[in-house]
Design a protein around this motif. Sequence first.
Motif, PDB file in Angstrom:
ATOM      1  N   GLU A   1       0.827  -1.207   0.000  1.00 58.82           N
ATOM      2  CA  GLU A   1       0.000   0.000   0.000  1.00 58.82           C
ATOM      3  C   GLU A   1       0.862   1.257   0.000  1.00 58.82           C
ATOM      4  O   GLU A   1       0.553   2.223  -0.668  1.00 58.82           O
ATOM      5  N   GLU A   2       1.968   1.228   0.736  1.00 60.08           N
ATOM      6  CA  GLU A   2       2.778   2.431   0.885  1.00 60.08           C
ATOM      7  C   GLU A   2       4.072   2.406   0.081  1.00 60.08           C
ATOM      8  O   GLU A   2       4.757   3.412   0.007  1.00 60.08           O
TER       9      GLU A   2
ATOM     10  N   ALA B   1       2.068   3.343 -13.747  1.00 55.05           N
ATOM     11  CA  ALA B   1       3.345   3.551 -13.060  1.00 55.05           C
ATOM     12  C   ALA B   1       3.526   5.051 -12.826  1.00 55.05           C
ATOM     13  O   ALA B   1       3.023   5.882 -13.585  1.00 55.05           O
ATOM     14  N   VAL B   2       4.255   5.375 -11.770  1.00 56.70           N
ATOM     15  CA  VAL B   2       4.529   6.772 -11.437  1.00 56.70           C
ATOM     16  C   VAL B   2       5.954   7.072 -11.879  1.00 56.70           C
ATOM     17  O   VAL B   2       6.876   6.310 -11.598  1.00 56.70           O
ATOM     18  N   GLN B   3       6.119   8.208 -12.577  1.00 56.61           N
ATOM     19  CA  GLN B   3       7.456   8.590 -13.001  1.00 56.61           C
ATOM     20  C   GLN B   3       8.002   9.618 -12.017  1.00 56.61           C
ATOM     21  O   GLN B   3       7.379  10.656 -11.765  1.00 56.61           O
ATOM     22  N   GLY B   4       9.139   9.277 -11.446  1.00 56.48           N
ATOM     23  CA  GLY B   4       9.765  10.161 -10.461  1.00 56.48           C
ATOM     24  C   GLY B   4      10.464  11.332 -11.121  1.00 56.48           C
ATOM     25  O   GLY B   4      10.602  11.392 -12.345  1.00 56.48           O
TER      26      GLY B   4
ATOM     27  N   GLY C   1      13.185  10.583 -13.515  1.00 56.32           N
ATOM     28  CA  GLY C   1      12.834   9.951 -14.786  1.00 56.32           C
ATOM     29  C   GLY C   1      12.574   8.456 -14.668  1.00 56.32           C
ATOM     30  O   GLY C   1      12.141   7.826 -15.625  1.00 56.32           O
ATOM     31  N   TYR C   2      12.840   7.878 -13.503  1.00 56.12           N
ATOM     32  CA  TYR C   2      12.614   6.447 -13.298  1.00 56.12           C
ATOM     33  C   TYR C   2      11.135   6.193 -13.055  1.00 56.12           C
ATOM     34  O   TYR C   2      10.421   7.042 -12.540  1.00 56.12           O
ATOM     35  N   HIS C   3      10.710   4.985 -13.420  1.00 50.71           N
ATOM     36  CA  HIS C   3       9.330   4.586 -13.178  1.00 50.71           C
ATOM     37  C   HIS C   3       9.260   3.787 -11.882  1.00 50.71           C
ATOM     38  O   HIS C   3      10.119   2.951 -11.617  1.00 50.71           O
ATOM     39  N   TYR C   4       8.189   4.043 -11.122  1.00 53.66           N
ATOM     40  CA  TYR C   4       7.965   3.338  -9.864  1.00 53.66           C
ATOM     41  C   TYR C   4       6.582   2.708  -9.907  1.00 53.66           C
ATOM     42  O   TYR C   4       5.649   3.248 -10.501  1.00 53.66           O
ATOM     43  N   PHE C   5       6.471   1.552  -9.267  1.00 53.58           N
ATOM     44  CA  PHE C   5       5.234   0.778  -9.329  1.00 53.58           C
ATOM     45  C   PHE C   5       4.635   0.645  -7.937  1.00 53.58           C
ATOM     46  O   PHE C   5       5.299   0.200  -7.009  1.00 53.58           O
ATOM     47  N   ASP C   6       3.354   1.030  -7.831  1.00 53.89           N
ATOM     48  CA  ASP C   6       2.626   0.846  -6.576  1.00 53.89           C
ATOM     49  C   ASP C   6       1.716  -0.374  -6.756  1.00 53.89           C
ATOM     50  O   ASP C   6       1.813  -1.101  -7.748  1.00 53.89           O
ATOM     51  N   LYS C   7       0.800  -0.583  -5.820  1.00 49.10           N
ATOM     52  CA  LYS C   7      -0.043  -1.778  -5.858  1.00 49.10           C
ATOM     53  C   LYS C   7      -0.860  -1.886  -7.150  1.00 49.10           C
ATOM     54  O   LYS C   7      -0.855  -2.935  -7.790  1.00 49.10           O
ATOM     55  N   PRO C   8      -1.579  -0.824  -7.598  1.00 52.28           N
ATOM     56  CA  PRO C   8      -2.350  -0.951  -8.848  1.00 52.28           C
ATOM     57  C   PRO C   8      -1.456  -1.258 -10.061  1.00 52.28           C
ATOM     58  O   PRO C   8      -1.830  -2.044 -10.929  1.00 52.28           O
ATOM     59  N   ALA C   9      -0.284  -0.648 -10.094  1.00 54.23           N
ATOM     60  CA  ALA C   9       0.627  -0.898 -11.225  1.00 54.23           C
ATOM     61  C   ALA C   9       1.126  -2.339 -11.202  1.00 54.23           C
ATOM     62  O   ALA C   9       1.229  -2.991 -12.246  1.00 54.23           O
ATOM     63  N   LEU C  10       1.416  -2.860 -10.023  1.00 51.03           N
ATOM     64  CA  LEU C  10       1.877  -4.251  -9.904  1.00 51.03           C
ATOM     65  C   LEU C  10       0.762  -5.231 -10.291  1.00 51.03           C
ATOM     66  O   LEU C  10       1.014  -6.243 -10.934  1.00 51.03           O
ATOM     67  N   GLU C  11      -0.471  -4.899  -9.897  1.00 50.19           N
ATOM     68  CA  GLU C  11      -1.602  -5.750 -10.275  1.00 50.19           C
ATOM     69  C   GLU C  11      -1.761  -5.769 -11.796  1.00 50.19           C
ATOM     70  O   GLU C  11      -2.046  -6.807 -12.387  1.00 50.19           O
ATOM     71  N   ARG C  12      -1.560  -4.608 -12.436  1.00 50.00           N
ATOM     72  CA  ARG C  12      -1.663  -4.537 -13.893  1.00 50.00           C
ATOM     73  C   ARG C  12      -0.540  -5.354 -14.536  1.00 50.00           C
ATOM     74  O   ARG C  12      -0.760  -6.062 -15.514  1.00 50.00           O
TER      75      ARG C  12
END
Length: 185
Positions: A21-22, A54-57, A60-71
Amino acid sequence: MIKIANQTQDQRAENLSENLEEMRLTVKEAAKYVNESPGVVRNWLRELKPYIPAVQGENGYHYFDKPALERLMLIRQLSRDQNYSIKQIEYYFATGEAKVEPEAMEERLSDDMRKDLDTILERLERQEQFNQALVMKLDEQQHYIKESLNKRDQLLLESLKASQEAKKAEVKKKRFFNWFGSDKS
């Protein structure tokens, strides 16, 4: 220091389910989570970017939270378990997750791949013909060598016999003359 960093990454990976979640995972961590290589996840991100949250920091790197990992898990399932191509996965998401029949492998081959396969098959056939001709030529040469060696051996035997007979005749001649020579004394 590196050992501590590796332990931290391992602990992070183990605690993923508890802290998803976090947490925001890097491409490498997300790839480990979905049991794929980072290159595959990067390819999915490049090809299916609008469908992966995914969230782009700032870096420039992409980060994955729970919804992105589920996708990512869904993409992996569609790709690996149901044999969807990237285009079919894109269609699946674009149409509100409408099921698509996987393409037959023959239909998935592009014209270029078919041409390449035809070229490879043609070269393989020519190689087989060449190999057969080579084997025939080698058999002929082996037969020629065998015949030549047999003739040589036969000539050597005849020569050896002639030489031995000549020596025997010379020995007889010497004995004969020695016999006559010993009588006169």
